[in-house]
Design an enzyme around this catalytic site. Sequence first.
Site, short mmCIF file in Angstrom:
data_model
loop_
_atom_site.label_atom_id
_atom_site.label_comp_id
_atom_site.label_asym_id
_atom_site.label_seq_id
_atom_site.Cartn_x
_atom_site.Cartn_y
_atom_site.Cartn_z
N GLN A 48 0.81 -1.22 0.00
CA GLN A 48 0.00 0.00 0.00
C GLN A 48 0.84 1.27 0.00
O GLN A 48 0.36 2.34 -0.38
CB GLN A 48 -0.94 -0.01 1.20
CG GLN A 48 -1.94 -1.15 1.18
CD GLN A 48 -2.78 -1.20 2.43
OE1 GLN A 48 -2.42 -1.84 3.41
NE2 GLN A 48 -3.91 -0.52 2.42
N ARG A 104 4.43 1.43 12.66
CA ARG A 104 4.15 0.07 12.25
C ARG A 104 4.18 -0.02 10.73
O ARG A 104 3.54 0.76 10.05
CB ARG A 104 2.78 -0.35 12.79
CG ARG A 104 2.25 -1.67 12.26
CD ARG A 104 0.88 -1.98 12.85
NE ARG A 104 0.25 -3.13 12.20
CZ ARG A 104 -0.68 -3.03 11.27
NH1 ARG A 104 -1.10 -1.84 10.86
NH2 ARG A 104 -1.21 -4.12 10.73
N HIS A 148 1.27 -8.81 5.38
CA HIS A 148 0.10 -7.93 5.31
C HIS A 148 -0.60 -8.14 3.96
O HIS A 148 -0.61 -7.25 3.11
CB HIS A 148 0.52 -6.47 5.50
CG HIS A 148 -0.62 -5.56 5.82
ND1 HIS A 148 -0.65 -4.76 6.94
CD2 HIS A 148 -1.78 -5.30 5.18
CE1 HIS A 148 -1.77 -4.05 6.96
NE2 HIS A 148 -2.47 -4.37 5.89
N GLU A 194 -4.79 -9.64 9.68
CA GLU A 194 -6.17 -9.90 9.25
C GLU A 194 -6.36 -11.24 8.53
O GLU A 194 -6.89 -11.29 7.41
CB GLU A 194 -6.67 -8.75 8.37
CG GLU A 194 -6.78 -7.43 9.08
CD GLU A 194 -7.37 -6.33 8.21
OE1 GLU A 194 -7.47 -6.52 6.98
OE2 GLU A 194 -7.75 -5.28 8.76
N ASN A 336 -7.38 -4.56 14.43
CA ASN A 336 -7.74 -3.57 13.41
C ASN A 336 -9.23 -3.31 13.52
O ASN A 336 -10.03 -4.24 13.33
CB ASN A 336 -7.41 -4.07 12.00
CG ASN A 336 -5.92 -4.13 11.73
OD1 ASN A 336 -5.10 -3.84 12.61
ND2 ASN A 336 -5.55 -4.51 10.53
N TYR A 338 -12.54 -0.41 12.78
CA TYR A 338 -13.00 0.82 12.16
C TYR A 338 -14.45 1.16 12.45
O TYR A 338 -14.82 2.33 12.49
CB TYR A 338 -12.82 0.74 10.64
CG TYR A 338 -11.39 0.71 10.18
CD1 TYR A 338 -10.69 1.89 9.92
CD2 TYR A 338 -10.72 -0.49 10.01
CE1 TYR A 338 -9.37 1.87 9.51
CE2 TYR A 338 -9.40 -0.53 9.60
CZ TYR A 338 -8.73 0.66 9.35
OH TYR A 338 -7.42 0.63 8.95
N GLU A 409 -4.67 -0.78 13.88
CA GLU A 409 -5.28 0.09 12.87
C GLU A 409 -6.59 0.66 13.41
O GLU A 409 -7.45 -0.09 13.87
CB GLU A 409 -5.58 -0.67 11.57
CG GLU A 409 -4.38 -0.99 10.72
CD GLU A 409 -4.78 -1.60 9.37
OE1 GLU A 409 -5.92 -1.33 8.90
OE2 GLU A 409 -3.96 -2.34 8.81
N TRP A 453 -4.37 4.59 11.43
CA TRP A 453 -4.25 4.22 10.02
C TRP A 453 -4.76 5.40 9.22
O TRP A 453 -5.91 5.80 9.36
CB TRP A 453 -5.06 2.97 9.68
CG TRP A 453 -4.85 2.59 8.25
CD1 TRP A 453 -5.62 2.95 7.17
CD2 TRP A 453 -3.76 1.81 7.72
NE1 TRP A 453 -5.08 2.45 6.01
CE2 TRP A 453 -3.94 1.75 6.32
CE3 TRP A 453 -2.66 1.19 8.29
CZ2 TRP A 453 -3.06 1.06 5.49
CZ3 TRP A 453 -1.79 0.51 7.47
CH2 TRP A 453 -1.99 0.45 6.08
#
Length: 518
Positions: A48, A104, A148, A194, A336, A338, A409, A453
């Site tokens: 990414q 990270r 990742h 993940e 992680n 959100y 994240e 993140w």
Amino acid sequence: MRLSLLLPLLLISFFLPFLAKEVLCIYNFTRNDFPADFVFGAGTSSYQYEGAVAEDGRTPSIWDTFTHEGGIPDKSTGDIASDGYHKYKEDVKLMRDVGLEAYRFSISWSRVLPNGRGTVNPKGLEYYKSVVNEIFERGIKIHVSLHHLDLPQVLHDEYGGWLSHRIVDDFKEFADLCFREFGDKVSHWTTIVEPNVYGMAGYDSGIFAPGRCSYPFGFNNCTAGNSATEPYITVHNMLLAHAEVVKLYRTKYQGNQNGKIGLNFYSFWGYPFSNSSVDIKAVQRVFEFQFGWILNPIVFGDYPEIMKTICSSRLPNFTTSQIEMLKGSFDFIGLNHYTSAFVMDNSIILKMYPRDYILDMGANIAASRNETPSGSFVPTHPQIDPAGYQNMLEYLKHKYGDPPIYVEENGYGVGVNGSALNDYARIDFLRQHIGATLEAIRNGVNVKGYFVWSFVDVFEYLGGYRSRCGLYHVDFDDDLRPRTPKLSAHWYYSFLKNNSEAISTERTDLQNLLHFSQ
């Protein structure tokens, strides 16, 4: 009382504290309110962030192939991304400027081992050694993720990658190389990021690399796959590879390097769509499939009983020795998180066959009660819910024996057409979630760190460049990929370095309050 009547009552009693809970809007916390050993940071990942996908000996990962075959709706790729491969020294200076206590990032397996194993790429090692040294010299703690989502394409082509148990030895070789070359300066290692998303999105729905699924399941016109079995096989091999790597680290490196090692998973908080016992039961079933799938084996040694019952022979078994190796194979849990979602019972689907992983949950999921629930997995940012995030942290404490947790994240994406630099919405998101982290700590949850993140805008796996999560804006239309601090970077700096009160954007003019020199 019959078990069929008792179970809904037990579920209601378990979830009632979470359903009734409200997170206070905290305005007056500062950095000093957190424990002395707590760390604040930000993160990126190799595909990414780095770009340079064909430079200095790197070979393609499955994400290179997936994006070039049109896997992302807007046809974007990570070929250049944020150009971190060339701009990392500039970025490390920005880390210092914004006051990061930890950073990270992940290591590209195909950059250091272009064939997946065997011959080491010296240019790849040189790059990561330079990155590690730059960060270390500025006193920033280094958290590294080994994997990742970006598996070397060569291993996928050779034997199916994570679909084969052969991956375990190759992952151990990759991990051994990383521990040996970088471990003296790395404080925390995350083995795999993940795995639950990897199995679900990569091998059931097919919306992530390697884009495998089977009719009538999936959303990406997959050309190969088996949605009924491959998600479970993939995650099974990931868990075994994780446990083997933890064993390797503990026996060969940890005593001298004094680092910590753990496993990451993706979470969302789930609310029952109604107060009915079947919807409450559906939430717990979803939690077992989404989170217990990953955490139960490393905490208790085996998959949740509900998964074994529903999936039957489609869910692989662990041997006795594997159970012993898995149990306790972590020093921390990486989270992680959100968003939250609403869960509606659809257990009638469990009488049908064939089923995929998503149907096996026997539930439909919606971003809000105003939406019609569907079987698809939860989008990344449908709603802002710090209460659900705090609930998730407290659930982990009560369900899994109070493990050390690093929030690896947590962030908020602003669309391209949104405010590029004056990202007030992101500031409020961070303030509320950092406040919820503090409340969870005060309630006894063993949270050890929080990572925004992302550090700079990056290529997003779900949306390419349509959503920007960075503290620093990256101009992807400029070949030089210049960085500009967003207002959220100023806010984070003021919170971390000046110990400023974590203010709301509604309470003051941040433009006049926040500043750090470049």
